[in-house]
Motif scaffolding. Structure first.
Motif, mmCIF file in Angstrom:
data_model
loop_
_atom_site.group_PDB
_atom_site.id
_atom_site.type_symbol
_atom_site.label_atom_id
_atom_site.label_comp_id
_atom_site.label_asym_id
_atom_site.label_seq_id
_atom_site.Cartn_x
_atom_site.Cartn_y
_atom_site.Cartn_z
ATOM 1 N N ALA A 183 4.394 0.282 -12.132
ATOM 2 C CA ALA A 183 4.520 1.444 -11.245
ATOM 3 C C ALA A 183 5.819 1.420 -10.460
ATOM 4 O O ALA A 183 6.395 2.477 -10.165
ATOM 5 C CB ALA A 183 3.329 1.515 -10.293
ATOM 6 N N SER A 184 6.298 0.228 -10.106
ATOM 7 C CA SER A 184 7.564 0.146 -9.372
ATOM 8 C C SER A 184 8.704 0.744 -10.193
ATOM 9 O O SER A 184 9.630 1.360 -9.635
ATOM 10 C CB SER A 184 7.877 -1.313 -9.030
ATOM 11 N N TRP A 185 8.627 0.585 -11.511
ATOM 12 C CA TRP A 185 9.655 1.157 -12.387
ATOM 13 C C TRP A 185 9.368 2.615 -12.689
ATOM 14 O O TRP A 185 10.268 3.457 -12.608
ATOM 15 C CB TRP A 185 9.744 0.362 -13.696
ATOM 16 N N TYR A 186 8.135 2.949 -13.056
ATOM 17 C CA TYR A 186 7.826 4.324 -13.435
ATOM 18 C C TYR A 186 8.002 5.295 -12.274
ATOM 19 O O TYR A 186 8.405 6.436 -12.471
ATOM 20 C CB TYR A 186 6.390 4.420 -13.950
ATOM 21 N N THR A 187 7.684 4.850 -11.053
ATOM 22 C CA THR A 187 7.778 5.742 -9.905
ATOM 23 C C THR A 187 9.176 5.760 -9.320
ATOM 24 O O THR A 187 9.633 6.790 -8.820
ATOM 25 C CB THR A 187 6.775 5.315 -8.814
ATOM 26 N N TYR A 188 9.867 4.639 -9.365
ATOM 27 C CA TYR A 188 11.162 4.548 -8.687
ATOM 28 C C TYR A 188 12.294 4.177 -9.651
ATOM 29 O O TYR A 188 13.129 5.001 -9.997
ATOM 30 C CB TYR A 188 11.080 3.532 -7.542
ATOM 31 N N GLY A 189 12.321 2.933 -10.089
ATOM 32 C CA GLY A 189 13.505 2.399 -10.753
ATOM 33 C C GLY A 189 13.986 3.127 -11.983
ATOM 34 O O GLY A 189 15.190 3.406 -12.123
ATOM 35 N N ILE A 190 13.073 3.484 -12.889
ATOM 36 C CA ILE A 190 13.519 4.029 -14.174
ATOM 37 C C ILE A 190 14.157 5.400 -14.022
ATOM 38 O O ILE A 190 14.955 5.827 -14.866
ATOM 39 C CB ILE A 190 12.354 4.083 -15.180
ATOM 40 N N ALA A 191 13.833 6.108 -12.936
ATOM 41 C CA ALA A 191 14.439 7.423 -12.709
ATOM 42 C C ALA A 191 15.959 7.304 -12.607
ATOM 43 O O ALA A 191 16.696 8.210 -13.026
ATOM 44 C CB ALA A 191 13.866 8.058 -11.440
ATOM 45 N N LEU A 251 18.006 -0.572 -8.568
ATOM 46 C CA LEU A 251 17.901 -1.821 -7.809
ATOM 47 C C LEU A 251 16.646 -1.832 -6.944
ATOM 48 O O LEU A 251 15.981 -2.868 -6.796
ATOM 49 C CB LEU A 251 19.142 -2.018 -6.944
ATOM 50 N N ALA A 252 16.299 -0.678 -6.370
ATOM 51 C CA ALA A 252 15.092 -0.588 -5.546
ATOM 52 C C ALA A 252 13.850 -0.853 -6.387
ATOM 53 O O ALA A 252 12.927 -1.560 -5.959
ATOM 54 C CB ALA A 252 14.999 0.790 -4.892
ATOM 55 N N GLY A 253 13.814 -0.295 -7.593
ATOM 56 C CA GLY A 253 12.689 -0.552 -8.487
ATOM 57 C C GLY A 253 12.582 -2.018 -8.851
ATOM 58 O O GLY A 253 11.491 -2.587 -8.902
ATOM 59 N N ALA A 254 13.736 -2.649 -9.083
ATOM 60 C CA ALA A 254 13.743 -4.074 -9.415
ATOM 61 C C ALA A 254 13.231 -4.905 -8.245
ATOM 62 O O ALA A 254 12.448 -5.851 -8.434
ATOM 63 C CB ALA A 254 15.155 -4.511 -9.801
ATOM 64 N N PHE A 255 13.664 -4.566 -7.027
ATOM 65 C CA PHE A 255 13.203 -5.304 -5.850
ATOM 66 C C PHE A 255 11.697 -5.168 -5.672
ATOM 67 O O PHE A 255 10.991 -6.159 -5.420
ATOM 68 C CB PHE A 255 13.920 -4.796 -4.600
ATOM 69 N N GLY A 279 0.816 -1.210 0.000
ATOM 70 C CA GLY A 279 0.000 0.000 0.000
ATOM 71 C C GLY A 279 0.845 1.253 0.000
ATOM 72 O O GLY A 279 0.754 2.089 -0.916
ATOM 73 N N PRO A 280 1.735 1.435 1.009
ATOM 74 C CA PRO A 280 2.620 2.599 0.994
ATOM 75 C C PRO A 280 3.529 2.666 -0.230
ATOM 76 O O PRO A 280 3.790 3.747 -0.757
ATOM 77 C CB PRO A 280 3.443 2.415 2.280
ATOM 78 N N VAL A 281 4.014 1.503 -0.689
ATOM 79 C CA VAL A 281 4.920 1.505 -1.842
ATOM 80 C C VAL A 281 4.240 2.089 -3.068
ATOM 81 O O VAL A 281 4.794 2.938 -3.781
ATOM 82 C CB VAL A 281 5.420 0.075 -2.141
#
Length: 450
Positions: free
Chosen positions: A371-379, A418-422, A223-225
């Motif tokens: 969303a894990s990539w668009y919000t975090y990893g890809i940046a 790496l965070a986006g991948a995790f 949820g928070p992620v």
């Protein structure tokens, strides 16, 4: 060709490893909307304040309803730490995204960014992922809107009928071709977000921390992620700003408001309701408070659904008509395509929400994958790419030497990837396990039921 255009083309040629510029590359050299003087439809009309309102509307919606339940699973302290950390992290990745957009004014969406960094395959993957995620987000919102109408009317009609009603409303709200008109609705929605309420439950239990295993912990923190998962819309929003260089002002307002609101909302609801809080949290309230909160929340669900519908349609529309008169002129072909795209996005969301019994878990999978990539990893890739090619005001050389000179930022960018991948892998695992468990326990319902 003037010096500025020549310089930009030279930059694109360098980025493409000195290969000749393709026709598609030339289409992406200039600002997507260009000089709009004399055009019937002007896109670049948003102020940073209106963009902030749209960002708040888009991000602070459905995600907040799962936060109190996450807090009940892991406790107040871990949940608060995670919520604040992810808010700061999302602000950092927003800064990397804004910098990339300013370095590449031709970028209109994640697909364009993918094309610059990874070529045609990257473009198709990121474009398709954006559309899929937007459509599933619309589905989640119309489903929540259907639940709101069901509660507000005391089940006066079949749930499927309410779903159609909400979808039609979302479709109509998404029809303006520019984001300026939606932005005023966004201001209204941002106000209504803060009007949801709750009342204390007698005998509730509140704890600071809760011992748990990895699966239960990550299930709770999804949820928070993903509550901050909205960066894939930022390129489109910034492209319609009068002054794109003001985009970080909007990002600061968004993350400041979102992080504070998430923290306060989750703590207040959890403290008032306790460890029995459900997800979404509204169903833990007394009947009268459920109706009051859903009444205010319905406004946000509709407007956010319209924004996601608009996003999916705009991405495809610009892809089809970029550089043509249909983009800026009221042509029959342009309007027919726009209406068809908005209808396709909203109708697809409605059908998925009604026909797929495990739709909520599929939303979790799409969030994990995209969303894990668009919000975090890809940046992280954005920064690494521009630094490697010497693009940007703070560029220091090119190649690996540029990364070595700015080793601190390079390390942060790598950690972001790496965070986006995790988050992608762990989130997908949790979502798939939820589906397997639901089928095993016989909790999966039937499609198109009332």
């Amino acid at each position: 060709m003037d010096k500025k255009s020549h310089s930009k083309e030279a930059q694109v040629t360098a980025i493409a490893d000195d290969t000749p510029i393709s026709v598609e590359s030339k289409r992406l050299v200039a600002d997507v909307f260009g000089d709009e003087d004399g055009h019937d439809i002007k896109y670049k009309t948003l102020s940073w304040q209106l963009v902030a309102a749209l960002m708040i509307t888009e991000i602070v919606s459905n995600g907040m309803l799962t936060l109190p339940n996450a807090m009940a699973a892991v406790g107040i302290v871990p949940s608060l730490v995670l919520t604040i950390f992810l808010g700061v992290f999302a602000l950092f990745t927003a800064k990397l995204l804004v910098d990339f957009k300013l370095n590449h004014p031709e970028v209109h969406n994640m697909g364009d960014a993918g094309y610059i960094m990874f070529g045609p395959i990257g473009r198709e993957v990121l474009s398709l992922g954006s559309i899929i995620f937007a459509v599933f987000a619309v589905g989640a919102l119309v489903l929540t809107g259907q639940q709101a109408l069901t509660v507000l009317t005391n089940n006066a009609l079949c749930a499927s009928i309410f779903l159609v009603i909400v979808t039609v409303a979302v479709f109509l709200l998404s029809l303006p071709r520019t984001l300026q008109r939606l932005s005023w609705l966004g201001l209204c929605s941002a106000v209504f977000i803060g009007l949801s309420g709750t009342n204390p439950i007698p005998g509730r239990t509140v704890v600071a921390t809760v011992p748990t295993n990895f699966y239960q912990a990550f299930l709770a923190i999804t949820g928070p992620v993903f509550a901050y998962a909205g960066h894939f819309v930022f390129f489109i929003l910034i492209s319609e700003m009068r002054r794109p260089e003001d985009a970080m002002k909007a990002a600061w307002v968004l993350q400041g408001f979102a992080t504070t609101f998430y923290a306060v909302f989750s703590v207040v609801v959890y403290v008032y309701i306790g460890s029995t809080v459900e997800s979404p949290a509204l169903f833990s309230l007394s009947p009268i408070w459920v109706k009051i909160t859903f009444a205010f929340g319905l406004v946000n669900f509709l407007i956010t659904g319209a924004l996601y519908t608009h996003t999916a349609a705009k991405l495809a529309f610009v892809r089809l008509f970029r550089g043509t008169s249909h983009l800026h002129t009221h042509t029959a072909r342009g309007w027919a395509a726009w209406l068809a795209l908005c209808l396709a996005a909203s109708a697809s969301a409605c059908v998925l929400a009604a026909a797929v019994p495990i739709f909520a878990d599929l939303v979790g999978i799409t969030a994990s994958l995209f969303a894990s990539w668009y919000t975090y990893g890809i940046a992280g890739f954005f920064w690494l790419f521009d630094a490697y090619h010497g693009i940007g005001k703070r560029a220091r050389g090119r190649g690996l030497a540029a990364w070595q000179r700015r080793w601190g930022m390079a390390a942060l960018a790598g950690a972001t990837v790496l965070a986006g991948a995790f988050m992608c892998v762990a989130g997908t695992y949790v979502s798939v396990k939820l589906i397997v468990d639901a089928y095993r326990e016989g909790l999966v319902g039937k499609p198109f039921t009332c």
